[in-house]
Design a protein around this motif. Structure first.
Motif, PDB file in Angstrom:
ATOM      1  N   GLU A 307       0.835  -1.212   0.000  1.00  0.00           N
ATOM      2  CA  GLU A 307       0.000   0.000   0.000  1.00  0.00           C
ATOM      3  C   GLU A 307       0.866   1.257   0.000  1.00  0.00           C
ATOM      4  O   GLU A 307       0.583   2.232  -0.689  1.00  0.00           O
ATOM      5  N   CYS A 308       1.960   1.203   0.762  1.00  0.00           N
ATOM      6  CA  CYS A 308       2.860   2.355   0.857  1.00  0.00           C
ATOM      7  C   CYS A 308       3.852   2.406  -0.307  1.00  0.00           C
ATOM      8  O   CYS A 308       4.097   3.466  -0.885  1.00  0.00           O
ATOM      9  N   MET A 309       4.419   1.248  -0.667  1.00  0.00           N
ATOM     10  CA  MET A 309       5.528   1.214  -1.616  1.00  0.00           C
ATOM     11  C   MET A 309       5.100   1.209  -3.087  1.00  0.00           C
ATOM     12  O   MET A 309       5.767   1.808  -3.933  1.00  0.00           O
ATOM     13  N   LYS A 310       4.013   0.528  -3.401  1.00  0.00           N
ATOM     14  CA  LYS A 310       3.652   0.328  -4.817  1.00  0.00           C
ATOM     15  C   LYS A 310       3.439   1.640  -5.581  1.00  0.00           C
ATOM     16  O   LYS A 310       3.953   1.798  -6.694  1.00  0.00           O
ATOM     17  N   PRO A 311       2.712   2.620  -5.012  1.00  0.00           N
ATOM     18  CA  PRO A 311       2.543   3.887  -5.746  1.00  0.00           C
ATOM     19  C   PRO A 311       3.872   4.592  -6.031  1.00  0.00           C
ATOM     20  O   PRO A 311       4.055   5.171  -7.109  1.00  0.00           O
ATOM     21  N   LYS A 312       4.820   4.525  -5.076  1.00  0.00           N
ATOM     22  CA  LYS A 312       6.131   5.161  -5.275  1.00  0.00           C
ATOM     23  C   LYS A 312       6.902   4.463  -6.393  1.00  0.00           C
ATOM     24  O   LYS A 312       7.541   5.111  -7.229  1.00  0.00           O
ATOM     25  N   ILE A 313       6.845   3.144  -6.373  1.00  0.00           N
ATOM     26  CA  ILE A 313       7.530   2.359  -7.406  1.00  0.00           C
ATOM     27  C   ILE A 313       6.957   2.697  -8.787  1.00  0.00           C
ATOM     28  O   ILE A 313       7.696   2.985  -9.727  1.00  0.00           O
ATOM     29  N   GLN A 314       5.639   2.690  -8.876  1.00  0.00           N
ATOM     30  CA  GLN A 314       4.970   2.926 -10.156  1.00  0.00           C
ATOM     31  C   GLN A 314       5.242   4.332 -10.687  1.00  0.00           C
ATOM     32  O   GLN A 314       5.539   4.527 -11.866  1.00  0.00           O
ATOM     33  N   GLU A 315       5.175   5.308  -9.792  1.00  0.00           N
ATOM     34  CA  GLU A 315       5.398   6.707 -10.191  1.00  0.00           C
ATOM     35  C   GLU A 315       6.820   6.906 -10.728  1.00  0.00           C
ATOM     36  O   GLU A 315       7.036   7.579 -11.742  1.00  0.00           O
ATOM     37  N   THR A 316       7.797   6.288 -10.037  1.00  0.00           N
ATOM     38  CA  THR A 316       9.193   6.428 -10.472  1.00  0.00           C
ATOM     39  C   THR A 316       9.413   5.735 -11.816  1.00  0.00           C
ATOM     40  O   THR A 316      10.120   6.257 -12.696  1.00  0.00           O
ATOM     41  N   PHE A 317       8.812   4.560 -11.992  1.00  0.00           N
ATOM     42  CA  PHE A 317       8.942   3.850 -13.268  1.00  0.00           C
ATOM     43  C   PHE A 317       8.385   4.673 -14.422  1.00  0.00           C
ATOM     44  O   PHE A 317       9.002   4.771 -15.489  1.00  0.00           O
ATOM     45  N   GLU A 318       7.229   5.263 -14.200  1.00  0.00           N
ATOM     46  CA  GLU A 318       6.609   6.065 -15.262  1.00  0.00           C
ATOM     47  C   GLU A 318       7.457   7.291 -15.595  1.00  0.00           C
ATOM     48  O   GLU A 318       7.548   7.714 -16.752  1.00  0.00           O
ATOM     49  N   LEU A 319       8.092   7.869 -14.572  1.00  0.00           N
ATOM     50  CA  LEU A 319       8.952   9.042 -14.773  1.00  0.00           C
ATOM     51  C   LEU A 319      10.169   8.699 -15.635  1.00  0.00           C
ATOM     52  O   LEU A 319      10.525   9.449 -16.551  1.00  0.00           O
ATOM     53  N   ILE A 320      10.818   7.561 -15.346  1.00  0.00           N
ATOM     54  CA  ILE A 320      12.106   7.293 -15.995  1.00  0.00           C
ATOM     55  C   ILE A 320      11.998   6.454 -17.270  1.00  0.00           C
ATOM     56  O   ILE A 320      12.952   6.403 -18.050  1.00  0.00           O
TER      57      ILE A 320
END
Length: 363
Positions: A307-320
């Motif tokens: 719940e905490c980590m997945k949005p951060k992972i996804q957002e960073t992947f989309e950025l890079i």
């Protein structure tokens, strides 16, 4: 892509003769001079390769030192990591941000896109240097910083490298800032870790190290599963006001389910009791062990969750992702990059379950 989501673009200009000199021997630490352009402003820099085994990779990592002006964004140097063996690119940043979230000191990092003499060099992670400027930027008391440069930074009187008594207690460390007095304090710390009698350890060790912060750092190593993190991949900060040492993480790409070669590291590879002499002695004390167990339980409930980590992972992947597609060294492996968010999420679930099931060991 939304303009606000664009990565900074760094442009190096290196004279061809200097560039040839740099590439002639990758193991030489002597820097060459170069120009860095950011946002149409140019800066004179010294440039060298960084790292140990990573110098042998096709895509190099760089160390930058500013000399005109002497600082930029209140830093005198940067580290640009290629993250070449991490198919996700994000493990190092994910780890350093995670340490900060759980309450540890941790360097800042950001992704940038690098060009050298007009040619794309690809996606890089810019790491804040852990030095006196780091202390200033983090609004910390002045103090000393020692880098753990090899396995002899194991908090022991015995060498990790040759299994013999260390000829010097400085082995394994490089002083980044501070005084000779701070070096004496480091010597004393290592001696005390190894010689305080067991019956006195709980009340004595707190005079030398911030145990609460140490347990926080230990938890961070355990969750990210950095096997090298116990005797390497860290810096020691001695707070000038309290005189106590704290540990700062460094180089955390071999984490979140992959090792230094980018191969799978199973979720049970690193035990929850960790390694190194100091960890063993601290966890030998029931009070500290209970504190550590509670810290692990808190992180399992709050930060180390999908719940905490997945949005951060996804957002960073989309950025890079658009920049991975422009990276000449890895763009052909975009299919591997695209699988990594799920892989990291699966690791988080598996590692959380493993740690939960092993908490009884700390009773």
């Amino acid at each position: 892509m939304d303009h606000s989501k664009k990565l900074p673009e760094y442009k190096f200009f290196i004279h061809p003769l200097d560039f040839s000199e740099l590439r002639r021997d990758i193991w030489v630490d002597d820097p060459i001079t170069a120009k860095l352009t950011v946002n149409k402003k140019s800066y004179n820099i010294d440039l060298a390769y960084r790292g140990s085994h990573i110098r042998g990779f096709r895509k190099k990592s760089y160390h930058i030192a500013f000399h005109k002006p002497i600082t930029f964004r209140n830093a005198k140097e940067w580290h640009l990591n290629a993250e070449y063996k991490d198919p996700s690119f994000i493990r190092n940043k994910l780890s350093l941000d995670f340490f900060k979230e759980i309450g540890c000191l941790s360097p800042k990092s950001q992704f940038v896109f690098l060009m050298i003499n007009g040619k794309n060099e690809g996606l890089y992670l810019e790491l804040e240097s852990v030095d006196e400027y780091f202390l200033e930027n983090q609004k910390l008391p002045k103090g000393s910083i020692f880098y753990a440069v090899d396995g002899d930074a194991n908090f022991s009187l015995m060498s990790e490298l040759d299994q013999d008594i260390k000829k010097s207690l400085e082995f394994g460390y490089e002083r980044k800032c501070g005084t000779a007095e701070d070096e004496n304090a480091l010597h004393e710390l290592i001696i005390k870790i190894n010689t305080i009698p067991r019956v006195d350890f709980e009340k004595e060790i707190v005079k030398y190290i911030n145990v609460e912060k140490y347990l926080c750092w230990l938890a961070g190593v355990i969750f990210t599963q950095n096997y090298d993190g116990f005797v390497h991949n860290y810096a020691l900060y001695r707070n000038g006001e309290t005189g106590l040492f704290e540990v700062i993480p460094w180089d955390y790409d071999a984490t979140w389910g992959r090792d230094i070669n980018g191969e799978v590291m199973e979720e049970y590879y690193v035990r929850i009791e960790g390694y190194n002499t100091l960890t063993a002695r601290i966890l030998d004390v029931k009070t500290f062990r209970n504190q550590y167990k509670k810290r692990l339980e808190d992180i399992l409930s709050n930060q180390f969750t999908l719940e905490c980590m997945k949005p951060k992972i996804q957002e960073t992947f989309e950025l890079i992702r658009p920049y991975v597609l422009k990276d000449p060294y890895v763009k052909e492996q975009i299919h591997l990059f695209d699988k990594e968010p799920d892989f990291i999420c699966q690791y988080i679930e598996a590692r959380a379950k493993y740690i939960s099931n092993k908490l009884y060991i700390l009773d």
